[in-house]
Design a protein around this motif. Structure first.
Motif, PDB file in Angstrom:
ATOM      1  N   PHE A  27       0.727  -1.185   0.053  1.00 55.94           N
ATOM      2  CA  PHE A  27       0.051  -0.063   0.009  1.00 55.94           C
ATOM      3  C   PHE A  27       0.796   1.324   0.171  1.00 55.94           C
ATOM      4  O   PHE A  27       0.260   2.496  -0.120  1.00 55.94           O
ATOM      5  CB  PHE A  27      -0.914   0.103   1.159  1.00 55.94           C
ATOM      6  CG  PHE A  27      -2.003  -0.992   1.353  1.00 55.94           C
ATOM      7  CD1 PHE A  27      -3.080  -1.024   0.351  1.00 55.94           C
ATOM      8  CD2 PHE A  27      -1.734  -2.285   1.986  1.00 55.94           C
ATOM      9  CE1 PHE A  27      -3.675  -2.068   0.360  1.00 55.94           C
ATOM     10  CE2 PHE A  27      -2.580  -3.258   1.943  1.00 55.94           C
ATOM     11  CZ  PHE A  27      -3.772  -3.237   1.168  1.00 55.94           C
ATOM     12  N   TYR A  31       2.566   1.932   8.914  1.00 54.51           N
ATOM     13  CA  TYR A  31       1.427   1.545   9.823  1.00 54.51           C
ATOM     14  C   TYR A  31       1.359   2.549  11.088  1.00 54.51           C
ATOM     15  O   TYR A  31       0.168   2.332  11.667  1.00 54.51           O
ATOM     16  CB  TYR A  31       2.047   0.065  10.430  1.00 54.51           C
ATOM     17  CG  TYR A  31       2.037  -1.026   9.567  1.00 54.51           C
ATOM     18  CD1 TYR A  31       2.890  -1.285   8.270  1.00 54.51           C
ATOM     19  CD2 TYR A  31       1.039  -2.021   9.541  1.00 54.51           C
ATOM     20  CE1 TYR A  31       2.848  -2.155   7.458  1.00 54.51           C
ATOM     21  CE2 TYR A  31       0.744  -3.132   8.928  1.00 54.51           C
ATOM     22  CZ  TYR A  31       1.533  -3.165   7.664  1.00 54.51           C
ATOM     23  OH  TYR A  31       1.669  -4.163   6.754  1.00 54.51           O
ATOM     24  N   MET A 184     -10.793  -0.708   1.650  1.00 51.49           N
ATOM     25  CA  MET A 184     -10.958  -0.680   3.140  1.00 51.49           C
ATOM     26  C   MET A 184     -12.094   0.113   3.610  1.00 51.49           C
ATOM     27  O   MET A 184     -12.658   0.285   4.491  1.00 51.49           O
ATOM     28  CB  MET A 184      -9.762  -0.198   3.760  1.00 51.49           C
ATOM     29  CG  MET A 184      -9.714  -0.448   5.117  1.00 51.49           C
ATOM     30  SD  MET A 184      -9.408  -2.027   5.599  1.00 51.49           S
ATOM     31  CE  MET A 184      -8.671  -2.036   7.214  1.00 51.49           C
TER      32      MET A 184
END
Ligand code: SAM
Length: 631
Positions: A27, A31, A184
């Motif tokens: 992606f 994080y 998402m």
């Protein structure tokens, strides 16, 4: 399909490390913040969901439920757990944290990522220790004796919200940025989030994208843009109106469990730790006297060649049992490893097909050749097989006795329940000895005796199967250092005896051990491991297996367990009555997960099984249609 994507494996995250901060190669996003990830988590997700203050409002026996999109490194989970520890109520209460992850970190990456937070390290090391093997589906992990329960769904977000049964008090919406990871943030995900919320549920997310705000608002959340963390200008918070339909917290009431075998004892302990008052009833003088009373029992499941629901249930149960028994390692749990021997051509062929069609993490199992099998077990074998490094054997009766040492558990032993009646919202248990027990809910957990206790006429599809184990004296056997399974299982020697067994006797209700059953066990054992007996049974010297023990296993027509609210013959749920039986010879492996699931339901908390797996456990299966077998 490449072999890495065969079931049940799931693709791990591919990471790029820059200055100790993990970034996703898929992606292209980090994080956690490069500035201070932990402080950002506390600001964005905790403070903007009113945490930790809201933790203190959880009533006795209640729970607070956080749901998260994107587990990643587990930083948000650890920060929430840390805050819970500092503020949790001083009565029994549970923090549930439910998270989904499509590309889980490997254990090594998780460990490295969490090294950035020394403050969290006592919690991080527990997460790393219990972190499940990377297999698709639901994993339930328990921390702080069950006061913190993590439900980790390894798979896609939309599948997770379809599969899981829970309602969140607070949401942490933490996928990568919507621009880099639109999947998402689909509208369907927002609809699912609303469906898993209740009046007063809050949410927080680092993003301030207008489309996300509008999508969440259209489902009913009152959305607001507020100042973001550090250099980020804005973020979003949301809240569902409390409205007039605000819910009263469920009152738990007491639970009576009939049957103090491994299933009943695990369920009793599980409920007691959640703050439920339990009465554990058994006609025997103590716990673990029936089929759970053998000196040794292996934790073993047979995983199918096809990775179907049945196999997934068996696998989930096996992994959960290994975590559940961990704390009993010094006393009655012996994780020696277990060899599933490819003892004949048919089993060799089955294992080859199994290995060709599946990809199991080596933490769960891997194939071994004959030489390695002999090394691992310490005894000569004719073939190799599948090695389960985390499995082993238990002393079930000892475990049962330890499990019931809890102030929330009352025991009623030597009480033979003869009748169950429901009146004025309670179950009344009458016994032949005159003891009467009253509880709001009752769980029938009495193995092969369970059908006799069901409070309506009918015919049920249960089978009682006699199983005799044989006790081999140390001097008569070349005992292995790990469990070996084939047509029989053989355990390592413990207190001078190695248990082997068990027979599988349909339509035989003889409770006494017989020489014929011992001979059958020894003959099968010799087929499996020809050189294992050092002295033949029946020789003039003391025989290898003159002692044995009989237990009766309860199985269903489809050899799958039952863990569900009871249904009557018309398919209607029977108020307050549950059935937990049919575990067959796999009780030691299945009981921990199924006890966790039933305890979730009895305490009205988020459930640890997917909708698909729950179907395998339904009680409606057990009714035999009038005039023949129903399907
Ligand atoms: N909350 C995490 C933490 O505390 O470390 C950080 C989450 S990270 C920003 C976003 C996560 O969402 C990544 O681990 C990514 O693999 C996961 N993810 C991305 N797309 C997903 C999807 N469709 N379903 C489930 N998880 C997904």
């Amino acid at each position: 399909m490449t072999s890495d994507l065969l079931p049940p494996a799931i693709e791990p995250a591919e990471l790029i490390w820059r200055d100790g901060v993990p970034e996703s190669a898929t992606f292209g996003d980090v994080y956690f913040s490069r500035d201070n990830g932990l402080e950002e988590t506390r600001y964005v997700f905790l403070a903007h969901n009113g945490l930790p203050d809201r933790f203190n409002t959880v009533p006795e026996g209640g729970c607070f439920v956080i749901a998260e999109s994107g587990f990643g490194t587990g930083l948000n989970f650890l920060a929430a757990w840390h805050a819970w520890r500092e503020t949790e109520p001083d009565h029994p209460a549970t923090l549930h944290f439910i998270s989904v992850e499509r590309f889980p970190l490997t254990r090594d990456d998780l460990c490295t990522a969490l090294e950035s937070w020394p403050e969290l390290s006592p919690l991080a090391s527990q997460l790393v220790e219990h972190y499940p093997p990377l297999t698709r589906g639901v994993h339930r992990l328990l921390f702080d004796s069950g006061r913190v329960r993590l439900t980790l769904y390894f798979g896609d977000i939309l599948d997770a919200w379809q599969a899981l049964d829970f309602r969140a008090d607070a949401w942490f919406l933490d996928g990568f940025a919507p621009s880099t990871n639109p999947e998402m943030w689909l509208d369907q995900a927002m609809t699912d989030i609303r469906a898993h919320s209740k009046p007063g549920t809050t949410l927080a997310t680092f993003t301030s994208v207008g489309r996300i705000r509008r999508a969440l608002a259209s489902t009913g959340f009152q959305m607001e843009k507020v100042r973001g963390y550090g250099r980020k200008r804005d973020m979003l918070v949301g809240r569902l109106p409390t409205g007039e339909d605000a819910e009263e917290p469920a009152t738990l009431g007491s639970v009576a469990i009939i049957g103090a075998g491994i299933a009943g004892c695990l369920l009793a302990r599980n409920l007691a730790e959640r703050g439920v008052n339990v009465t554990l009833v058994d006609s025997s003088p103590g716990a673990g006297s029936g089929a759970s009373g053998n000196r040794q029992g292996a934790t073993y499941v047979k995983l199918g060649v096809e990775f179907n629901d049945q196999t997934e249930l068996a696998l989930s149960a096996l992994m959960f049992s290994q975590r559940c028994y961990g704390p009993y390692r010094e006393s009655c749990w012996h994780p020696t490893g277990l060899l599933q021997l490819a003892w004949n051509e048919q089993e060799q062929d089955r294992q080859q097909r199994f290995l060709a069609r599946n990809k199991y993490p080596t933490e769960i199992l891997y194939p071994v050749d004959r030489e390695r099998a002999s090394q691992l077990t310490g005894v000569p074998t004719q073939t190799g097989g599948l090695w389960f490094p985390g499995s082993g054997w238990l002393e079930p009766s000892k475990l049962c006795t330890q499990l019931i040492q809890h102030p929330g558990i009352q025991t009623a032993f030597n009480v033979n329940v003869t009748k169950l009646d429901f009146s004025a919202g309670k179950w009344h248990l009458s016994s032949s000895t005159g003891t009467d027990i009253v509880a709001e809910r009752v769980v029938v957990c009495a193995g092969h005796l369970s059908p006799d206790l069901l409070p309506f006429p009918g015919s049920f599809r249960f089978k009682s199967i006699r199983g005799q184990v044989s006790h081999l004296e140390e001097s008569s056997v070349q005992a292995p250092k790990a469990v070996i399974c084939g047509p029989r299982y053989l355990n390592p020697v413990h207190e001078g005896v190695a248990v082997t067994g068990a027979t599988f006797d349909l339509r035989d209700d003889n409770p006494e051990p017989t020489q014929a059953s011992n001979e059958q066990n020894l003959s099968e054992l010799q087929t499996m491991l020809p050189d294992i007996l050092t002295r033949q049974p029946g020789a003039s010297a003391p025989t290898g297996a003159t002692q044995g023990r009989v237990g009766f296993r309860c199985t269903t027509h489809d050899y799958q367990p039952v863990a569900d609210q009871l249904c009557d013959g018309e398919g209607n749920s029977v108020a307050g009555m549950y059935l937990f039986t049919g575990l067959g010879s796999k009780g030691l492996s299945y009981a921990p997960l199924l006890a966790e699931y039933l305890a979730d339901r009895l305490s009205d908390q988020p459930q640890c099984l997917s909708a698909q797996l729950k179907r395998r456990l339904e009680s409606r299966r057990i009714h035999r249609a009038q005039g023949g077998e129903s399907s």
